[in-house]
Scaffold this motif. Structure first.
Motif, PDB file in Angstrom:
ATOM      1  N   UNK A 117       0.837  -1.197   0.000  1.00 53.06           N
ATOM      2  CA  UNK A 117       0.000   0.000   0.000  1.00 53.06           C
ATOM      3  C   UNK A 117       0.872   1.248   0.000  1.00 53.06           C
ATOM      4  N   UNK A 118       1.993   1.202   0.708  1.00 50.76           N
ATOM      5  CA  UNK A 118       2.901   2.353   0.762  1.00 50.76           C
ATOM      6  C   UNK A 118       3.443   2.696  -0.624  1.00 50.76           C
ATOM      7  N   UNK A 119       3.881   1.676  -1.363  1.00 45.88           N
ATOM      8  CA  UNK A 119       4.368   1.906  -2.726  1.00 45.88           C
ATOM      9  C   UNK A 119       3.263   2.453  -3.615  1.00 45.88           C
ATOM     10  N   UNK A 120       2.070   1.899  -3.446  1.00 43.30           N
ATOM     11  CA  UNK A 120       0.920   2.327  -4.242  1.00 43.30           C
ATOM     12  C   UNK A 120       0.618   3.803  -4.013  1.00 43.30           C
ATOM     13  N   UNK A 121       0.625   4.220  -2.751  1.00 39.46           N
ATOM     14  CA  UNK A 121       0.339   5.616  -2.424  1.00 39.46           C
ATOM     15  C   UNK A 121       1.462   6.536  -2.890  1.00 39.46           C
ATOM     16  N   UNK A 122       2.704   6.065  -2.813  1.00 37.12           N
ATOM     17  CA  UNK A 122       3.830   6.882  -3.266  1.00 37.12           C
ATOM     18  C   UNK A 122       3.709   7.190  -4.752  1.00 37.12           C
ATOM     19  N   UNK A 123       3.385   6.176  -5.550  1.00 40.18           N
ATOM     20  CA  UNK A 123       3.222   6.385  -6.993  1.00 40.18           C
ATOM     21  C   UNK A 123       2.068   7.351  -7.252  1.00 40.18           C
ATOM     22  N   UNK A 124       0.969   7.174  -6.516  1.00 40.81           N
ATOM     23  CA  UNK A 124      -0.208   8.006  -6.741  1.00 40.81           C
ATOM     24  C   UNK A 124      -0.036   9.459  -6.358  1.00 40.81           C
ATOM     25  N   UNK A 125       0.823   9.726  -5.374  1.00 44.74           N
ATOM     26  CA  UNK A 125       0.969  11.092  -4.889  1.00 44.74           C
ATOM     27  C   UNK A 125       2.239  11.798  -5.364  1.00 44.74           C
ATOM     28  N   UNK A 126       3.256  11.028  -5.762  1.00 45.45           N
ATOM     29  CA  UNK A 126       4.538  11.639  -6.115  1.00 45.45           C
ATOM     30  C   UNK A 126       4.921  11.493  -7.593  1.00 45.45           C
ATOM     31  N   UNK A 127       4.459  10.427  -8.237  1.00 46.12           N
ATOM     32  CA  UNK A 127       4.871  10.166  -9.624  1.00 46.12           C
ATOM     33  C   UNK A 127       3.750  10.441 -10.613  1.00 46.12           C
ATOM     34  N   UNK A 128       2.580   9.879 -10.359  1.00 47.78           N
ATOM     35  CA  UNK A 128       1.454  10.001 -11.295  1.00 47.78           C
ATOM     36  C   UNK A 128       1.060  11.449 -11.577  1.00 47.78           C
ATOM     37  N   UNK A 129       0.915  12.319 -10.562  1.00 44.51           N
ATOM     38  CA  UNK A 129       0.493  13.699 -10.862  1.00 44.51           C
ATOM     39  C   UNK A 129       1.407  14.425 -11.833  1.00 44.51           C
ATOM     40  N   UNK A 130       2.723  14.278 -11.670  1.00 42.11           N
ATOM     41  CA  UNK A 130       3.665  15.037 -12.495  1.00 42.11           C
ATOM     42  C   UNK A 130       3.825  14.456 -13.893  1.00 42.11           C
TER      43      UNK A 130
END
Length: 365
Positions: free
Chosen positions: A323-336
């Motif tokens: 879940x931590x990896x999932x949230x990291x991608x969603x908040x730090x990588x996907x938006x940009x």
């Protein structure tokens, strides 16, 4: 011809914008100022959505994937348009991955993941085959139930001794830095920028003249709802617990009990999650299917639905190790890497081009 009412569009939009934020805790990085992040995100997000509705009014009768060939020509416009159904399917897969992380540790511990995800996907596929009208009717039916339950929970919390109003003070005690960091880009785009998907559905609205009004009210309702959820989570749990916990709403509802005989009301939080994720993934996929049909000029729904559902289920099941990896991608990588270009930059260029061409039309004043 398929038509939906203003209330049904409003209900579907609110469900879509609430999404999983009611469980994960919106803008937790901002701590006790998370509620300010939500209000600012809703305000700026409203301007972004108004840009989308302006495009819809400049090109009446056309859907999102038809805007780009209209303004940019087929050679550039069609490849850009294809990016959107792919993104919608990917976002649907992220919803399935959210489900994979939450349900086994709450409602159904020990149940194989494939059973949970497969069962949910079967329901979603059934809704997709039922069509746009059924999906919107379901949203209209479920919205009052969800909000009545929400209000009852607030009353129970207020009647308890767990609400400590001083936990949200001092307001902006750490300055604006962490607030703005949470507002842009994630706060604006994840909840409100995603609403560009509804440009695939706005042509079904019976009262086309009320499109802007419906969206304004929907943003206001969803923004206030998320704000209240976060404020109560902060006041009851405190800033540190709110920031550290992956599912603060579930922890919040664990604090509730009725006369010492009814507790474990965190199941209501899972109910919120299951309802919003069901509708949000369904809306992701129905917009993707409609976009694919438009771009391929297909007359059939069956094959696009089956392909989109299969890709979503496989991708969502294999998306992240934790879940931590999932949230990291969603908040730090996907938006940009995806949301800023597809929800903000390209639509902004499109709006500019469409406005300039509108000015040049004969008889335009």
């Amino acid at each position: 011809m398929i038509k939906v009412s203003g209330y049904q569009l409003f209900a579907a939009t609110v469900f879509f914008q609430l999404g999983t934020t009611v469980v994960f805790g919106f803008a937790a990085d901002a701590g006790r100022d998370a509620w300010i992040v939500i209000l600012l995100s809703a305000l700026i997000g409203t301007l972004v959505i108004m840009g989308y509705t302006a495009l819809s009014k400049m090109m009446p009768g056309l859907t999102l994937v038809e805007w780009f060939p209209k303004q940019f020509g087929p050679w550039l416009g069609i490849p850009i348009a294809w990016l959107y159904p792919f993104l919608f399917i990917y976002d649907a897969a992220r919803g399935i991955s959210d489900l994979e992380g939450l349900v086994p540790v709450t409602l159904l511990p020990g149940t194989p993941t494939w059973v949970i995800l497969g069962s949910m996907m079967l329901v979603i596929v059934y809704l997709l085959f039922s069509g746009v009208e059924v999906i919107f009717r379901l949203a209209g039916l479920l919205l009052p139930i969800i909000f009545i339950t929400f209000l009852l929970e607030l009353l129970l919390l207020l009647s308890s001794k767990n609400v400590i109003f001083s936990n949200i003070l001092p307001i902006l005690g750490d300055g604006w830095g962490r607030v703005w960091k949470s507002v842009w880009p994630f706060g604006i785009l994840q909840t409100f920028g995603e609403t560009i998907e509804f440009a695939m559905l706005w042509t079904f609205l019976k009262q086309e003249g009320k499109l802007t009004q419906i969206n304004l009210i929907a943003v206001m309702v969803s923004g206030i709802t998320i704000t209240v959820f976060d404020m109560f989570a902060i006041m009851v749990l405190g800033e540190n617990v709110f920031q550290r916990n992956v599912y603060p709403l579930l922890v919040l509802l664990k604090q509730l009990s009725i006369s010492d005989f009814l507790d474990n009301l965190d199941a209501l939080g899972v109910m919120y999650f299951m309802t919003t994720i069901l509708l949000k993934v369904t809306l992701h996929l129905i917009t993707a299917v409609l976009a694919i049909r438009k771009l391929t000029r297909s007359q059939s729904y069956r094959l696009p639905i089956l392909i989109a559902a299969a890709v979503t289920l496989w991708t969502g099941s294999n998306m992240a190790q934790s879940v931590t990896d999932h949230l990291f991608v969603g908040t730090r990588i996907l938006p940009y890497n995806l949301w800023i270009p597809l929800f903000f930059v390209i639509p902004g260029i499109l709006l500019t081009v469409a406005w300039i061409r509108k000015q040049q039309e004969p008889g335009y004043e």
